[in-house]
Scaffold this motif. Structure first.
Motif: not given
Length: 262
Positions: A206-227
């Protein structure tokens, strides 16, 4: 008197010549310029491996080359803070840097990577460079997290706690320069992954072959909890990945040495 430095770009020409008279290893921190959630600096994937390289270099007799700041950030296209280059451009850059460093006199060229999407392209670029390198020169990639034990990965950097702009990565930047992180804007988000048999294979597809895949998968660009990111957690993170990188480089050296000539 000019103080000593592990950074190649801060050395004078005579300082470099003196280093090469006794040592032959250079570390090239390699990363990306891309969004890291609403809280992290765009250069996170360079800042962290550059610091790890700074810590590793004196322990293995190396210098740290100027960083490669642009990488394969096409999965992040759609977010504003993304500056990326094409795969062939990136590979050509890595290949030419390796060849040039070898021409200077380095014999072990380590691309210490901080952006996962670069990994395979660096390896292929090193393979492309190999016929252009003098005999016995080695160029290869190492992700700074490669040598983490399963328990260390579970604490800092795996799918269960996120892989991008998460607590560990954010904390590492804070430990290097706390002022680069807007902790008040830190958030938590996980992509809506379905249940799958092999998460690694699915993520690669999914991620390696698809430009914009992270943008599609997350609204904020965060994958995890940074708080809950903190300087203290970041210092532990940096200590762990530094030791992991030293172990990995030793393992690589011993593997090369163990293989018979053909």
């Amino acid at each position: 008197m000019k103080p000593p430095t592990v950074f190649l770009g801060e050395m004078t020409n005579p300082e470099l010549e003196a280093f090469l008279a006794a040592h032959d290893t250079v570390i090239v921190p390699t990363g990306s310029t891309e969004q890291h959630g609403p809280h992290g600096p765009l250069l996170t994937d360079v800042i962290v491996p550059n610091e790890v390289a700074r810590r590793v270099a004196p322990r293995i007799g190396a210098v740290v080359a100027p960083t490669i700041n642009y990488g394969l950030s096409y999965p992040h296209v759609g977010f504003t803070g993304v500056v990326h280059i094409r795969i062939p451009t990136f590979m050509a850059l890595v290949e030419d840097v390796a060849v040039s460093l070898a021409a200077i006199g380095f014999r072990r060229i380590v691309f210490l990577n901080g952006h996962y999407d670069n990994t395979m392209a660096i390896a292929y670029a090193c393979a492309n460079a190999a016929p252009r390198l003098p005999e016995a020169v080695r160029a290869f990639p190492v992700n700074y997290w490669d040598g983490m034990t399963p328990s260390e990965a579970a604490e800092f950097f795996d799918p269960s706690n996120g892989l991008h702009a998460n607590r560990g990565e954010t904390s590492a930047v804070m430990a290097i320069d706390e002022g680069l992180v807007d902790l008040a804007a830190a958030n938590a988000e996980m992509p809506p992954f379905p249940d799958v048999t092999n998460g690694a294979a699915v993520h690669t597809a999914f991620f390696f072959t698809t430009p914009g895949s992270v943008h599609r998968a997350t609204r904020s660009g965060t994958w995890g909890d940074a708080r809950e990111a903190s300087v203290e957690f970041g210092q532990r993170y940096l200590g762990v990945v530094t030791e992991a990188t030293v172990r990995t480089l030793d393992d690589i050296e011993r593997t090369f040495a163990a293989m018979p000539a053909r």
